[in-house]
Design a protein around this motif. Structure first.
Motif, short mmCIF file in Angstrom:
data_model
loop_
_atom_site.label_atom_id
_atom_site.label_comp_id
_atom_site.label_asym_id
_atom_site.label_seq_id
_atom_site.Cartn_x
_atom_site.Cartn_y
_atom_site.Cartn_z
N GLY A 32 5.33 17.75 55.44
CA GLY A 32 5.73 16.58 56.21
C GLY A 32 4.61 15.92 56.99
N ARG A 33 3.37 16.06 56.54
CA ARG A 33 2.23 15.45 57.24
C ARG A 33 1.87 14.12 56.59
NH1 ARG A 33 -1.33 19.14 59.97
NH2 ARG A 33 -0.20 21.07 60.36
N ASP A 34 1.30 13.22 57.38
CA ASP A 34 0.84 11.95 56.83
C ASP A 34 -0.38 12.15 55.94
OD1 ASP A 34 2.81 10.48 58.09
OD2 ASP A 34 1.57 10.04 59.84
N LEU A 35 -1.22 13.09 56.32
CA LEU A 35 -2.44 13.37 55.57
C LEU A 35 -2.64 14.88 55.47
CD1 LEU A 35 -4.91 10.84 57.26
CD2 LEU A 35 -4.03 10.70 54.94
N PRO A 36 -3.27 15.35 54.39
CA PRO A 36 -3.62 16.76 54.33
C PRO A 36 -4.80 17.04 55.25
CG PRO A 36 -4.50 15.63 52.42
CD PRO A 36 -3.67 14.63 53.18
N VAL A 37 -5.03 18.30 55.55
CA VAL A 37 -6.21 18.71 56.32
C VAL A 37 -7.29 19.09 55.31
CG1 VAL A 37 -7.10 20.32 58.03
CG2 VAL A 37 -4.72 19.57 58.16
N VAL A 38 -8.49 18.53 55.50
CA VAL A 38 -9.61 18.76 54.58
C VAL A 38 -10.76 19.36 55.39
CG1 VAL A 38 -11.21 17.72 52.95
CG2 VAL A 38 -8.90 16.78 53.20
N ARG A 57 -11.20 29.78 64.75
CA ARG A 57 -9.78 29.79 65.18
C ARG A 57 -9.25 28.39 65.53
NH1 ARG A 57 -6.75 34.24 66.40
NH2 ARG A 57 -7.83 36.24 66.29
N PRO A 58 -10.05 27.51 66.17
CA PRO A 58 -9.50 26.19 66.52
C PRO A 58 -9.38 25.23 65.33
CG PRO A 58 -11.38 26.76 67.94
CD PRO A 58 -11.34 27.76 66.83
N ASN A 59 -9.76 25.66 64.15
CA ASN A 59 -9.73 24.77 62.99
C ASN A 59 -8.32 24.22 62.78
OD1 ASN A 59 -9.82 23.85 60.14
ND2 ASN A 59 -11.90 24.64 60.30
N PRO A 60 -8.19 22.92 62.51
CA PRO A 60 -6.85 22.33 62.34
C PRO A 60 -6.15 22.73 61.03
CG PRO A 60 -8.54 20.68 61.92
CD PRO A 60 -9.25 21.91 62.43
N ILE A 61 -6.83 23.47 60.18
CA ILE A 61 -6.20 23.82 58.90
C ILE A 61 -5.17 24.93 59.02
CG2 ILE A 61 -7.79 25.61 58.02
CD1 ILE A 61 -7.74 23.89 55.34
N TRP A 62 -5.29 25.78 60.06
CA TRP A 62 -4.41 26.95 60.15
C TRP A 62 -2.92 26.59 60.18
CZ3 TRP A 62 -7.15 30.48 58.30
CH2 TRP A 62 -8.48 30.68 58.68
N PRO A 63 -2.48 25.63 61.01
CA PRO A 63 -1.04 25.29 60.99
C PRO A 63 -0.59 24.76 59.62
CG PRO A 63 -2.08 24.42 62.97
CD PRO A 63 -3.18 24.93 62.09
N ALA A 64 -1.45 23.99 58.95
CA ALA A 64 -1.08 23.45 57.63
C ALA A 64 -0.90 24.58 56.62
CB ALA A 64 -2.13 22.46 57.15
N ILE A 65 -1.75 25.60 56.68
CA ILE A 65 -1.62 26.73 55.75
C ILE A 65 -0.37 27.54 56.09
CG2 ILE A 65 -2.66 28.92 55.02
CD1 ILE A 65 -5.41 27.56 55.34
N GLU A 66 -0.07 27.70 57.37
CA GLU A 66 1.15 28.42 57.75
C GLU A 66 2.40 27.68 57.25
OE1 GLU A 66 0.57 28.74 61.96
OE2 GLU A 66 -0.59 30.61 61.77
N GLY A 148 -13.50 34.89 67.47
CA GLY A 148 -13.42 33.44 67.37
C GLY A 148 -13.11 32.90 66.00
N LEU A 149 -12.77 33.77 65.06
CA LEU A 149 -12.51 33.27 63.71
C LEU A 149 -11.34 33.99 63.06
CD1 LEU A 149 -13.70 35.50 61.47
CD2 LEU A 149 -15.84 34.64 62.34
N LEU A 150 -10.88 33.42 61.98
CA LEU A 150 -9.87 34.02 61.12
C LEU A 150 -10.41 34.01 59.70
CD1 LEU A 150 -6.66 32.23 62.48
CD2 LEU A 150 -7.40 34.58 62.96
N GLY A 151 -9.92 34.92 58.89
CA GLY A 151 -10.35 34.98 57.50
C GLY A 151 -9.30 34.39 56.56
N LEU A 152 -9.75 34.10 55.37
CA LEU A 152 -8.84 33.62 54.33
C LEU A 152 -9.15 34.31 53.03
CD1 LEU A 152 -8.49 29.72 54.51
CD2 LEU A 152 -6.66 31.39 54.53
N ARG A 153 -8.10 34.75 52.38
CA ARG A 153 -8.21 35.25 51.00
C ARG A 153 -7.43 34.26 50.14
NH1 ARG A 153 -6.71 40.51 53.38
NH2 ARG A 153 -8.63 41.64 53.78
N LEU A 154 -8.08 33.70 49.16
CA LEU A 154 -7.44 32.75 48.27
C LEU A 154 -7.25 33.39 46.90
CD1 LEU A 154 -9.48 29.50 49.05
CD2 LEU A 154 -7.44 30.37 50.20
N ALA A 155 -6.00 33.45 46.45
CA ALA A 155 -5.69 33.93 45.11
C ALA A 155 -5.62 32.71 44.19
CB ALA A 155 -4.36 34.69 45.11
N VAL A 156 -6.54 32.64 43.24
CA VAL A 156 -6.63 31.48 42.36
C VAL A 156 -5.50 31.51 41.34
CG1 VAL A 156 -8.08 30.27 40.68
CG2 VAL A 156 -9.14 31.41 42.67
N GLU A 157 -4.71 30.43 41.32
CA GLU A 157 -3.59 30.32 40.39
C GLU A 157 -3.92 29.42 39.20
OE1 GLU A 157 -0.46 28.90 42.92
OE2 GLU A 157 -0.15 30.85 43.84
#
Length: 197
Positions: A32-38, A57-66, A148-157
């Motif tokens: 439901g966002r007007d724009l994606p986070v890039v 941690r303050p990166n705006p992408i975290w809420p979008a991924i959640e 001050g950070l969070l990690g990401l694991r991306l599973a490529v589909e």
């Protein structure tokens, strides 16, 4: 992205390209966002189907991924402009040639897992540092960094590779363009020549 049959890169070629180009844009659509986070980011290709990275941690992408863990990682470049006169058909008026841009691009559709536990974040940081800066100090000794950070694991589909280098044109035209690129020697020209060879 539009991928013509003559531009398509198979998974093997696309993964090889990613190994040499581990910087891209992580895109999260959320809900439901007007724009994606890039977010431009360095990443580590662990294997053909796994990517690791970390962000502040303050990166705006975290809420979008959640909201929606399906993300896109887009990697593109180098690129070079090819003037129309270089691509004109043999014997045709050079001013009627169609210009284009040569480039490589790989997009990965992924499922993102946010890593919050200290050991998981350390595993990602250590792997990235071992790849980019072997011998760097242990990030476990940098508690402020880790907090001050969070990690990401991306599973490529899905892997979408595009290698746009006039694969549908005849050898003569490709040779003429290659000669012009070699003579010009501008940014991106050497990479394009490797693809044309």
């Amino acid at each position: 992205m539009l991928i013509h049959p003559w531009d398509a890169g198979d998974d093997e070629r696309s993964v090889a390209y990613l190994k040499d180009n581990q910087f891209g844009h992580l895109i999260a659509a959320g809900r439901g966002r007007d724009l994606p986070v890039v977010v431009p980011t360095q990443f580590l290709l662990r294997d053909e189907r796994t990517i690791w990275l970390h962000l502040a941690r303050p990166n705006p992408i975290w809420p979008a991924i959640e909201e929606n863990p399906k993300v896109l990682l887009s990697v593109a470049g180098p690129w070079t402009y090819v003037p129309g006169k270089w691509r004109a058909e043999s014997g045709a008026d050079p001013s009627l040639g169609v210009p284009t841009t040569y480039y490589s691009s790989v997009q990965l559709v992924c499922h993102a897992e946010i890593v919050t536990d200290p050991e998981g974040k350390l595993e990602i940081l250590r792997a990235q540092l071992a790849d980019q800066e072997p011998g760097h100090g242990d990030p476990a000794r940098m508690p402020r960094l880790l907090a001050g950070l969070l990690g990401l694991r991306l599973a490529v589909e899905e892997i979408r590779g595009k290698f746009k280098y006039d694969g549908h044109k005849d050898a003569g035209l490709r040779e003429r363009v290659a000669a012009e690129l070699a003579a010009r020697g501008g940014p991106g020209d050497e990479a394009a020549l490797r693809h044309l060879a």
